[in-house]
Write a protein that holds these residues in place. Structure first.
Motif, PDB file in Angstrom:
ATOM      1  N   ALA A  36       6.809  -9.227 -58.164  1.00 37.22           N
ATOM      2  CA  ALA A  36       6.473  -8.945 -56.815  1.00 37.22           C
ATOM      3  C   ALA A  36       6.686 -10.062 -56.200  1.00 37.22           C
ATOM      4  CB  ALA A  36       4.887  -8.485 -56.812  1.00 37.22           C
ATOM      5  N   TRP A  37       6.591 -10.997 -56.670  1.00 36.82           N
ATOM      6  CA  TRP A  37       6.969 -12.383 -55.949  1.00 36.82           C
ATOM      7  C   TRP A  37       8.505 -12.815 -55.632  1.00 36.82           C
ATOM      8  CZ3 TRP A  37      10.926 -14.528 -58.954  1.00 36.82           C
ATOM      9  CH2 TRP A  37      11.066 -14.173 -60.039  1.00 36.82           C
ATOM     10  N   LEU A  38       9.240 -11.771 -55.697  1.00 37.40           N
ATOM     11  CA  LEU A  38      10.694 -12.148 -55.441  1.00 37.40           C
ATOM     12  C   LEU A  38      11.176 -11.861 -53.950  1.00 37.40           C
ATOM     13  CD1 LEU A  38      13.616 -12.092 -56.303  1.00 37.40           C
ATOM     14  CD2 LEU A  38      13.786  -9.687 -57.094  1.00 37.40           C
ATOM     15  N   ASP A  39      10.320 -11.078 -53.412  1.00 35.64           N
ATOM     16  CA  ASP A  39      10.560 -11.335 -51.920  1.00 35.64           C
ATOM     17  C   ASP A  39      10.030 -12.328 -51.101  1.00 35.64           C
ATOM     18  OD1 ASP A  39      11.917  -9.075 -50.607  1.00 35.64           O
ATOM     19  OD2 ASP A  39      10.635  -7.683 -50.839  1.00 35.64           O
ATOM     20  N   ALA A  40       8.985 -13.235 -51.722  1.00 38.90           N
ATOM     21  CA  ALA A  40       8.867 -14.393 -51.290  1.00 38.90           C
ATOM     22  C   ALA A  40      10.131 -15.534 -51.576  1.00 38.90           C
ATOM     23  CB  ALA A  40       7.575 -14.663 -52.093  1.00 38.90           C
ATOM     24  N   TYR A  41      10.470 -15.168 -52.583  1.00 39.37           N
ATOM     25  CA  TYR A  41      11.734 -16.310 -53.191  1.00 39.37           C
ATOM     26  C   TYR A  41      12.809 -16.050 -52.266  1.00 39.37           C
ATOM     27  CZ  TYR A  41      15.860 -17.709 -55.833  1.00 39.37           C
ATOM     28  OH  TYR A  41      16.810 -18.325 -56.028  1.00 39.37           O
ATOM     29  N   LEU A  42      13.188 -14.619 -52.046  1.00 37.59           N
ATOM     30  CA  LEU A  42      14.338 -14.369 -51.137  1.00 37.59           C
ATOM     31  C   LEU A  42      14.206 -14.643 -49.706  1.00 37.59           C
ATOM     32  CD1 LEU A  42      15.121 -10.783 -52.719  1.00 37.59           C
ATOM     33  CD2 LEU A  42      16.305 -13.031 -53.189  1.00 37.59           C
ATOM     34  N   HIS A  43      12.897 -15.121 -49.443  1.00 39.10           N
ATOM     35  CA  HIS A  43      12.719 -15.321 -47.720  1.00 39.10           C
ATOM     36  C   HIS A  43      13.400 -16.694 -47.715  1.00 39.10           C
ATOM     37  CE1 HIS A  43      10.467 -16.039 -44.152  1.00 39.10           C
ATOM     38  NE2 HIS A  43      10.252 -17.271 -44.572  1.00 39.10           N
ATOM     39  N   TYR A  44      13.430 -17.573 -48.785  1.00 37.00           N
ATOM     40  CA  TYR A  44      14.143 -18.830 -49.067  1.00 37.00           C
ATOM     41  C   TYR A  44      15.378 -19.019 -49.146  1.00 37.00           C
ATOM     42  CZ  TYR A  44       9.158 -20.147 -47.930  1.00 37.00           C
ATOM     43  OH  TYR A  44       8.047 -20.331 -47.482  1.00 37.00           O
ATOM     44  N   TYR A  45      15.761 -17.959 -50.023  1.00 37.73           N
ATOM     45  CA  TYR A  45      17.138 -17.894 -50.444  1.00 37.73           C
ATOM     46  C   TYR A  45      17.799 -16.615 -50.349  1.00 37.73           C
ATOM     47  CZ  TYR A  45      15.797 -21.901 -53.204  1.00 37.73           C
ATOM     48  OH  TYR A  45      15.152 -23.466 -53.309  1.00 37.73           O
ATOM     49  N   PRO A  46      18.011 -16.112 -49.116  1.00 40.08           N
ATOM     50  CA  PRO A  46      18.662 -14.818 -48.824  1.00 40.08           C
ATOM     51  C   PRO A  46      19.722 -14.330 -49.227  1.00 40.08           C
ATOM     52  CG  PRO A  46      18.669 -16.266 -47.005  1.00 40.08           C
ATOM     53  CD  PRO A  46      17.695 -17.051 -47.897  1.00 40.08           C
ATOM     54  N   GLU A  47      20.616 -15.543 -49.611  1.00 38.79           N
ATOM     55  CA  GLU A  47      21.701 -15.356 -50.235  1.00 38.79           C
ATOM     56  C   GLU A  47      22.003 -14.805 -51.515  1.00 38.79           C
ATOM     57  OE1 GLU A  47      20.867 -19.738 -50.775  1.00 38.79           O
ATOM     58  OE2 GLU A  47      20.477 -18.080 -49.400  1.00 38.79           O
ATOM     59  N   ASP A  48      20.487 -14.843 -52.122  1.00 35.40           N
ATOM     60  CA  ASP A  48      20.271 -14.399 -53.468  1.00 35.40           C
ATOM     61  C   ASP A  48      19.966 -12.616 -53.265  1.00 35.40           C
ATOM     62  OD1 ASP A  48      21.242 -16.493 -54.687  1.00 35.40           O
ATOM     63  OD2 ASP A  48      19.051 -17.072 -55.351  1.00 35.40           O
ATOM     64  N   ARG A  49      19.727 -12.156 -52.316  1.00 37.02           N
ATOM     65  CA  ARG A  49      19.266 -10.967 -52.292  1.00 37.02           C
ATOM     66  C   ARG A  49      20.241  -9.874 -52.765  1.00 37.02           C
ATOM     67  NH1 ARG A  49      15.296  -8.197 -49.954  1.00 37.02           N
ATOM     68  NH2 ARG A  49      14.248 -10.007 -48.997  1.00 37.02           N
ATOM     69  N   ASN A  50      21.406 -10.017 -52.469  1.00 40.24           N
ATOM     70  CA  ASN A  50      22.519  -9.217 -53.082  1.00 40.24           C
ATOM     71  C   ASN A  50      22.633  -9.209 -54.423  1.00 40.24           C
ATOM     72  OD1 ASN A  50      23.496  -8.143 -50.674  1.00 40.24           O
ATOM     73  ND2 ASN A  50      24.949  -9.471 -50.080  1.00 40.24           N
TER      74      ASN A  50
END
Length: 370
Positions: A327-341
């Motif tokens: 569930a924490w992944l969207d918080a992480y992707l907020h700072y590293y959007p390049e990792d979303r893909n």
């Protein structure tokens, strides 16, 4: 009385002037939340009443380990121990699920569901005035309560904009949360050199204290959180592993995901308040997250480092890992959007965890609000 803005998207901009009550007012600092609170507080449904049954306060917890007593790796669950633990903590988990669910309902509607905010505030106030969790009888009880405290603190932060509209005195809630945080710190700092003071338990404790600090304006709590955070990310190896979580042998993968949650959330809260969290120890957090997430579908490196095959992770009917584990992944992707893909393949809906404050996806992605 002091006016405290707790979000970069000020509560004042949301149409609410929030007053701190009690002795914390003089200590309060202007702290920041890393996500946008409800944006349309004044445009609510006008329903001030909570129709849901409030969870009954739990005063005492007497928890023991779920693992076999002679298992040094703490990786083999004893069914009887787990059943005893689950029954003892069930009502407390229900409270965390309740306050984070209704807080998330309020946030997801951008402030329309005033009744949902009322439910969260009433439940928090009920537990605060009853002195809930004031009688923790074992160390395990303290360690487990941190997840409840963290979730409750972030639930409170989400609904504070509604407190003025509801004419709600939040001083009892803030005093209660502050007291729980104050009692958490010595659990780790005054109990000697033990692994649980350096591994995931410490990160959950640090996250709980940090979340309370941001919610009620206690920067000293963030200082403890930052020390807890650095203790974790500075252990991360070049591979991205946490050595103390590798010691969990067949559950090493599970515990890396479990440890990543509070570290990611702490990083977010700390970074928003001027602490240099993300770059600590050569970007240790990012290495950990990559290692933990990559092990979900390919545990080969985890198994090599832990020395044992990994137990299966809980998965939903669609085959994806159970959302609360990441569930924490969207918080992480907020700072590293390049990792979303790379990591969007792990989930297909809003990520929720009561331990982390509710619907993390909705907190960090306003596009998911309606």
């Amino acid at each position: 009385m002091a006016i405290v803005a707790l979000s970069r998207f000020s509560f004042l901009a949301a149409g609410a002037v929030l007053l701190l009550g009690g002795s914390q007012a003089s200590q309060a600092a202007s702290l920041t939340l890393p996500f946008q609170l409800a944006r349309h507080v004044a445009q609510n449904n006008g329903n001030r009443d909570c129709s849901a049954k409030l969870p009954t306060p739990v005063i005492s917890l007497n928890l023991t380990s779920i693992y076999e007593d002679d298992d040094e790796s703490r990786s083999t669950v004893d069914p009887e121990n787990k059943d005893r633990y689950d029954k003892a903590i069930a009502q407390t988990r229900e409270f965390a699920a309740f306050v984070t669910k209704y807080a998330s309902n309020y946030t997801e509607t951008d402030g329309n569901r005033l009744d949902a905010a009322s439910c969260t505030l009433q439940a928090l106030d009920s537990w605060a005035r009853a002195g809930a969790l004031s009688d923790l009888k074992t160390r395990q009880s303290y360690l487990s309560a941190t997840r409840i405290v963290a979730g409750a603190a972030l639930a409170y932060a989400q609904v504070r904009p509604a407190a003025t509209l509801l004419s709600y005195d939040t001083s009892a809630i803030e005093k209660w949360l502050g007291g729980l945080a104050e009692r958490t710190i010595p659990v780790y700092t005054e109990s000697g050199d033990r692994n649980s003071n350096k591994q995931n338990h410490r990160y959950w404790g640090g996250f709980a204290v940090t979340a309370v600090g941001v919610a009620i304006g206690r920067k000293d709590f963030l200082d403890f959180g930052f020390e807890s955070y650095k203790l974790g990310v500075c252990q991360v190896t070049a591979d991205g592993a946490l050595p103390l979580e590798l010691m969990r042998k067949k559950k090493a993968r599970d515990y890396h995901l479990h440890a990543a949650g509070p570290l990611v959330m702490m990083a977010s809260l700390l970074q928003a308040n001027g602490y240099d969290a993300l770059s600590q120890c050569d970007n240790g957090l990012r290495r950990l997250v990559h290692f933990a997430l990559d092990s979900i579908n390919d545990p080969s490196l985890m198994e090599k480092l832990a020395g044992e095959p990994q137990v299966k992770l809980p998965r939903d009917n669609n085959g994806l890992i159970r959302p609360d584990r990441i569930a924490w992944l969207d918080a992480y992707l907020h700072y590293y959007p390049e990792d979303r893909n790379i990591y969007k393949k792990f989930f297909d809906g809003a990520l929720f965890s009561s331990n982390l404050g509710g619907r993390i996806s909705v907190l960090y992605n306003v596009s998911q609000r309606d």
